[in-house]
Write a protein that holds these residues in place. Sequence first.
Motif, PDB file in Angstrom:
ATOM      1  N   ALA A  37       0.824  -1.212   0.000  1.00  0.00           N
ATOM      2  CA  ALA A  37       0.000   0.000   0.000  1.00  0.00           C
ATOM      3  C   ALA A  37       0.853   1.255   0.000  1.00  0.00           C
ATOM      4  O   ALA A  37       0.553   2.237  -0.697  1.00  0.00           O
ATOM      5  N   GLU A  38       1.946   1.249   0.763  1.00  0.00           N
ATOM      6  CA  GLU A  38       2.825   2.422   0.790  1.00  0.00           C
ATOM      7  C   GLU A  38       3.516   2.608  -0.554  1.00  0.00           C
ATOM      8  O   GLU A  38       3.692   3.740  -1.022  1.00  0.00           O
ATOM      9  N   LEU A  39       3.911   1.510  -1.187  1.00  0.00           N
ATOM     10  CA  LEU A  39       4.586   1.601  -2.476  1.00  0.00           C
ATOM     11  C   LEU A  39       3.653   2.141  -3.557  1.00  0.00           C
ATOM     12  O   LEU A  39       4.081   2.901  -4.439  1.00  0.00           O
ATOM     13  N   LEU A  40       2.369   1.780  -3.486  1.00  0.00           N
ATOM     14  CA  LEU A  40       1.383   2.224  -4.470  1.00  0.00           C
ATOM     15  C   LEU A  40       0.598   3.454  -4.015  1.00  0.00           C
ATOM     16  O   LEU A  40      -0.312   3.889  -4.727  1.00  0.00           O
ATOM     17  N   ARG A  41       0.938   3.986  -2.815  1.00  0.00           N
ATOM     18  CA  ARG A  41       0.223   5.128  -2.236  1.00  0.00           C
ATOM     19  C   ARG A  41      -1.266   4.825  -2.097  1.00  0.00           C
ATOM     20  O   ARG A  41      -2.113   5.685  -2.340  1.00  0.00           O
ATOM     21  N   PHE A  42      -1.556   3.606  -1.690  1.00  0.00           N
ATOM     22  CA  PHE A  42      -2.936   3.198  -1.479  1.00  0.00           C
ATOM     23  C   PHE A  42      -3.365   3.680  -0.093  1.00  0.00           C
ATOM     24  O   PHE A  42      -2.743   3.349   0.916  1.00  0.00           O
ATOM     25  N   GLY A  43      -4.452   4.451  -0.022  1.00  0.00           N
ATOM     26  CA  GLY A  43      -4.795   5.144   1.207  1.00  0.00           C
ATOM     27  C   GLY A  43      -5.502   4.314   2.269  1.00  0.00           C
ATOM     28  O   GLY A  43      -5.329   4.561   3.465  1.00  0.00           O
ATOM     29  N   ASP A  44      -6.301   3.333   1.880  1.00  0.00           N
ATOM     30  CA  ASP A  44      -7.087   2.564   2.845  1.00  0.00           C
ATOM     31  C   ASP A  44      -6.215   1.469   3.452  1.00  0.00           C
ATOM     32  O   ASP A  44      -5.959   0.439   2.827  1.00  0.00           O
ATOM     33  N   ARG A  45      -5.752   1.673   4.692  1.00  0.00           N
ATOM     34  CA  ARG A  45      -4.862   0.715   5.348  1.00  0.00           C
ATOM     35  C   ARG A  45      -5.588  -0.138   6.381  1.00  0.00           C
ATOM     36  O   ARG A  45      -4.944  -0.793   7.194  1.00  0.00           O
ATOM     37  N   ARG A  46      -6.899  -0.136   6.396  1.00  0.00           N
ATOM     38  CA  ARG A  46      -7.626  -0.942   7.377  1.00  0.00           C
ATOM     39  C   ARG A  46      -7.748  -2.371   6.837  1.00  0.00           C
ATOM     40  O   ARG A  46      -8.758  -2.750   6.257  1.00  0.00           O
ATOM     41  N   PHE A  47      -6.696  -3.168   7.049  1.00  0.00           N
ATOM     42  CA  PHE A  47      -6.676  -4.546   6.579  1.00  0.00           C
ATOM     43  C   PHE A  47      -7.204  -5.526   7.629  1.00  0.00           C
ATOM     44  O   PHE A  47      -7.437  -6.691   7.323  1.00  0.00           O
ATOM     45  N   TYR A  48      -7.367  -5.075   8.849  1.00  0.00           N
ATOM     46  CA  TYR A  48      -7.886  -5.912   9.933  1.00  0.00           C
ATOM     47  C   TYR A  48      -8.439  -4.993  11.011  1.00  0.00           C
ATOM     48  O   TYR A  48      -8.072  -3.818  11.119  1.00  0.00           O
ATOM     49  N   ASN A  49      -9.331  -5.533  11.816  1.00  0.00           N
ATOM     50  CA  ASN A  49      -9.863  -4.836  12.978  1.00  0.00           C
ATOM     51  C   ASN A  49      -9.454  -5.593  14.240  1.00  0.00           C
ATOM     52  O   ASN A  49      -8.662  -6.537  14.187  1.00  0.00           O
ATOM     53  N   ASP A  50     -10.032  -5.255  15.360  1.00  0.00           N
ATOM     54  CA  ASP A  50      -9.644  -5.859  16.635  1.00  0.00           C
ATOM     55  C   ASP A  50     -10.286  -7.240  16.800  1.00  0.00           C
ATOM     56  O   ASP A  50     -11.082  -7.470  17.718  1.00  0.00           O
ATOM     57  N   TRP A  51      -9.890  -8.176  15.949  1.00  0.00           N
ATOM     58  CA  TRP A  51     -10.455  -9.529  16.022  1.00  0.00           C
ATOM     59  C   TRP A  51     -10.067 -10.217  17.325  1.00  0.00           C
ATOM     60  O   TRP A  51     -10.752 -11.152  17.761  1.00  0.00           O
ATOM     61  N   TRP A  52      -8.972  -9.793  17.968  1.00  0.00           N
ATOM     62  CA  TRP A  52      -8.546 -10.436  19.212  1.00  0.00           C
ATOM     63  C   TRP A  52      -9.526 -10.168  20.356  1.00  0.00           C
ATOM     64  O   TRP A  52      -9.468 -10.849  21.374  1.00  0.00           O
ATOM     65  N   ASN A  53     -10.405  -9.176  20.207  1.00  0.00           N
ATOM     66  CA  ASN A  53     -11.441  -8.911  21.203  1.00  0.00           C
ATOM     67  C   ASN A  53     -12.774  -9.560  20.841  1.00  0.00           C
ATOM     68  O   ASN A  53     -13.803  -9.213  21.435  1.00  0.00           O
ATOM     69  N   SER A  54     -12.774 -10.474  19.886  1.00  0.00           N
ATOM     70  CA  SER A  54     -14.022 -11.080  19.410  1.00  0.00           C
ATOM     71  C   SER A  54     -14.718 -11.840  20.534  1.00  0.00           C
ATOM     72  O   SER A  54     -14.115 -12.694  21.180  1.00  0.00           O
ATOM     73  N   GLU A  55     -15.973 -11.520  20.741  1.00  0.00           N
ATOM     74  CA  GLU A  55     -16.795 -12.249  21.703  1.00  0.00           C
ATOM     75  C   GLU A  55     -17.755 -13.208  21.017  1.00  0.00           C
ATOM     76  O   GLU A  55     -18.455 -13.963  21.687  1.00  0.00           O
ATOM     77  N   THR A  56     -17.782 -13.171  19.688  1.00  0.00           N
ATOM     78  CA  THR A  56     -18.563 -14.114  18.903  1.00  0.00           C
ATOM     79  C   THR A  56     -17.723 -14.579  17.718  1.00  0.00           C
ATOM     80  O   THR A  56     -16.794 -13.877  17.289  1.00  0.00           O
ATOM     81  N   VAL A  57     -18.046 -15.743  17.199  1.00  0.00           N
ATOM     82  CA  VAL A  57     -17.330 -16.265  16.036  1.00  0.00           C
ATOM     83  C   VAL A  57     -17.594 -15.396  14.809  1.00  0.00           C
ATOM     84  O   VAL A  57     -16.691 -15.167  13.986  1.00  0.00           O
ATOM     85  N   THR A  58     -18.804 -14.894  14.679  1.00  0.00           N
ATOM     86  CA  THR A  58     -19.141 -14.041  13.538  1.00  0.00           C
ATOM     87  C   THR A  58     -18.291 -12.775  13.530  1.00  0.00           C
ATOM     88  O   THR A  58     -17.807 -12.344  12.471  1.00  0.00           O
ATOM     89  N   TYR A  59     -18.093 -12.179  14.699  1.00  0.00           N
ATOM     90  CA  TYR A  59     -17.282 -10.967  14.774  1.00  0.00           C
ATOM     91  C   TYR A  59     -15.839 -11.256  14.360  1.00  0.00           C
ATOM     92  O   TYR A  59     -15.196 -10.422  13.699  1.00  0.00           O
ATOM     93  N   PHE A  60     -15.336 -12.427  14.731  1.00  0.00           N
ATOM     94  CA  PHE A  60     -13.971 -12.770  14.336  1.00  0.00           C
ATOM     95  C   PHE A  60     -13.834 -12.841  12.823  1.00  0.00           C
ATOM     96  O   PHE A  60     -12.912 -12.257  12.238  1.00  0.00           O
ATOM     97  N   TRP A  61     -14.738 -13.555  12.157  1.00  0.00           N
ATOM     98  CA  TRP A  61     -14.627 -13.716  10.710  1.00  0.00           C
ATOM     99  C   TRP A  61     -14.900 -12.419   9.967  1.00  0.00           C
ATOM    100  O   TRP A  61     -14.479 -12.255   8.822  1.00  0.00           O
ATOM    101  N   GLN A  62     -15.587 -11.479  10.605  1.00  0.00           N
ATOM    102  CA  GLN A  62     -15.836 -10.194   9.968  1.00  0.00           C
ATOM    103  C   GLN A  62     -14.677  -9.221  10.104  1.00  0.00           C
ATOM    104  O   GLN A  62     -14.620  -8.232   9.376  1.00  0.00           O
ATOM    105  N   ASN A  63     -13.754  -9.470  11.021  1.00  0.00           N
ATOM    106  CA  ASN A  63     -12.758  -8.458  11.343  1.00  0.00           C
ATOM    107  C   ASN A  63     -11.313  -8.917  11.217  1.00  0.00           C
ATOM    108  O   ASN A  63     -10.420  -8.071  11.282  1.00  0.00           O
ATOM    109  N   TRP A  64     -11.044 -10.193  11.050  1.00  0.00           N
ATOM    110  CA  TRP A  64      -9.642 -10.586  10.988  1.00  0.00           C
ATOM    111  C   TRP A  64      -9.090 -10.455   9.568  1.00  0.00           C
ATOM    112  O   TRP A  64      -7.882 -10.332   9.382  1.00  0.00           O
TER     113      TRP A  64
END
Length: 504
Positions: free
Chosen positions: A368-395
């Motif tokens: 992303a830095e090499l291509l100057r790609f602005g959206d760097r949100r490749f993952y969210n806080d999956w380690w705080n997942s309290e449900t399996v669905t939240y994990f698969w949506q955020n990792w």
Amino acid sequence: MGDSDTKGALAPRRRVTSAAGKSASMLPVNGKSAAACESSVTADYGHGKRDRSLETVRAKSKSEKQKRRSYTSDRLSSCHKTQESLLSSGSGYNNYRGILNWCVVMLVLSNARLFLENLLRYGVLVDPIQVISLFLNDPYNWPAACLVIVSNVFVLVALYTERQLSKGSFTELVGFLVHCMNMAIMLTLPAAVVLLVPCVTPVGGAFVLGTYTILFLKLYSYKDVNMWCRELSTIKAKTLARSLSCPSAQHLNGGDPKVCYPGNLTIRDMCYFVFAPTLCYELNFPRSPHIRMSFLLRRLFEMLFFIQLLVALTQQWMIPIIQSSMKPLEDMDLSRMTERLLRLAVPNHLLWLMFFYGFFHSSMNFTAELLRFGDRRFYNDWWNSETVTYFWQNWNIPVHKWCLRHFYKPLLRRGFSKILSQSAVFFLSAFFHEYLVSVPLRMFRLWAFLGMMAQLPLAWFVSRFLHGTYGNAAVWISIIIGQPFAILMYVHDYYVLHYRQEAD
């Protein structure tokens, strides 16, 4: 005459007075001797000193009385109040940094012991040359590299089809059929080559199939977005609004001009999308203003470091445990199988965490830095997942965005229920997991497919009966135990299918 005498008489008096100011002990003052003056001053000082000492004594006695009173009141005051223990959930206490540090120290010490035991038992097993040989058996015959080069043909076919559709040379039906054939061949051709060409190694086959799977998802998104642009054109929309592609706050980051359909159908635009760290196509991606060289070099160093570390730990730690697990699996010794599974869980999980950081943070941020790609949100806080669905949506945010945009929401718009749409998403994910594992190993056991489909009842159970900390613990257990179990199943079947037959 009299005035002069008077002045003359006064002059010595002034000199005597001034001298008396300098030395009061030598001359009389106001008719008293110096000794008398000194005794009176000393008497006044003594009286002042006694008064101050009396005041000091009274102040001390008063402060002592106050201290005695406060001490008595402190002894009689209540030392209890209504409050919860710190480890109780109702206490509101949440600063467990010391316990976290303790866990990290214990984890490091325990794994250091295991690693030392491994070195004493097996010696040094790290061999970089062996890793290189996994990708190619014959240095003059590289089928995996040839397949990666051939993938450019499918990219050009997709671009050519969209150009013909934009000019009206192809009807929507013809363009849809061409896209379907192109993407169907993308999935079947590399699989057929991996299955039929013996010199393709499992690692090389997995790399090729992973590359083709990413291209398949990218070209599917490319097809959909350009189709949506044509639909807007048919309802008299002159241009595709930038707000449909990315947030308006990032319209012209880096000074890049805005692109409108069909001006996006160029080789440069297609190449940028192919290499960009995303699966969802847009006409105008958010762009960073410039390339940060220090950030780029840090990510590059992390990539190289984690690749070497993953290879070394796999050879030194994972492979010996897997090899020692074959005999219990053959004998179906449940106790020893469980012991091997738990032994494999720790190194497998550590390698998985290293892979996550090395791929989703280091390599994708490097690209992303090499291509100057602005959206760097490749993952969210999956380690705080309290449900399996939240994990698969955020990792894995790129895959989640693709599934949500091109699969889940279209199913909802067609009238399917949320439960059925979620099940379809898990089914698609299970298919690609099995595709990426079974084809390179040249055997079909459906362990990866069943593992992904088992996430549906597990997600229902965790969301229904476990909440908060218990739900998060259940997610971690499923990650730590589920993956090594599937690995053992595939390794056992691969061993039985190949090495057992060779031995026989």
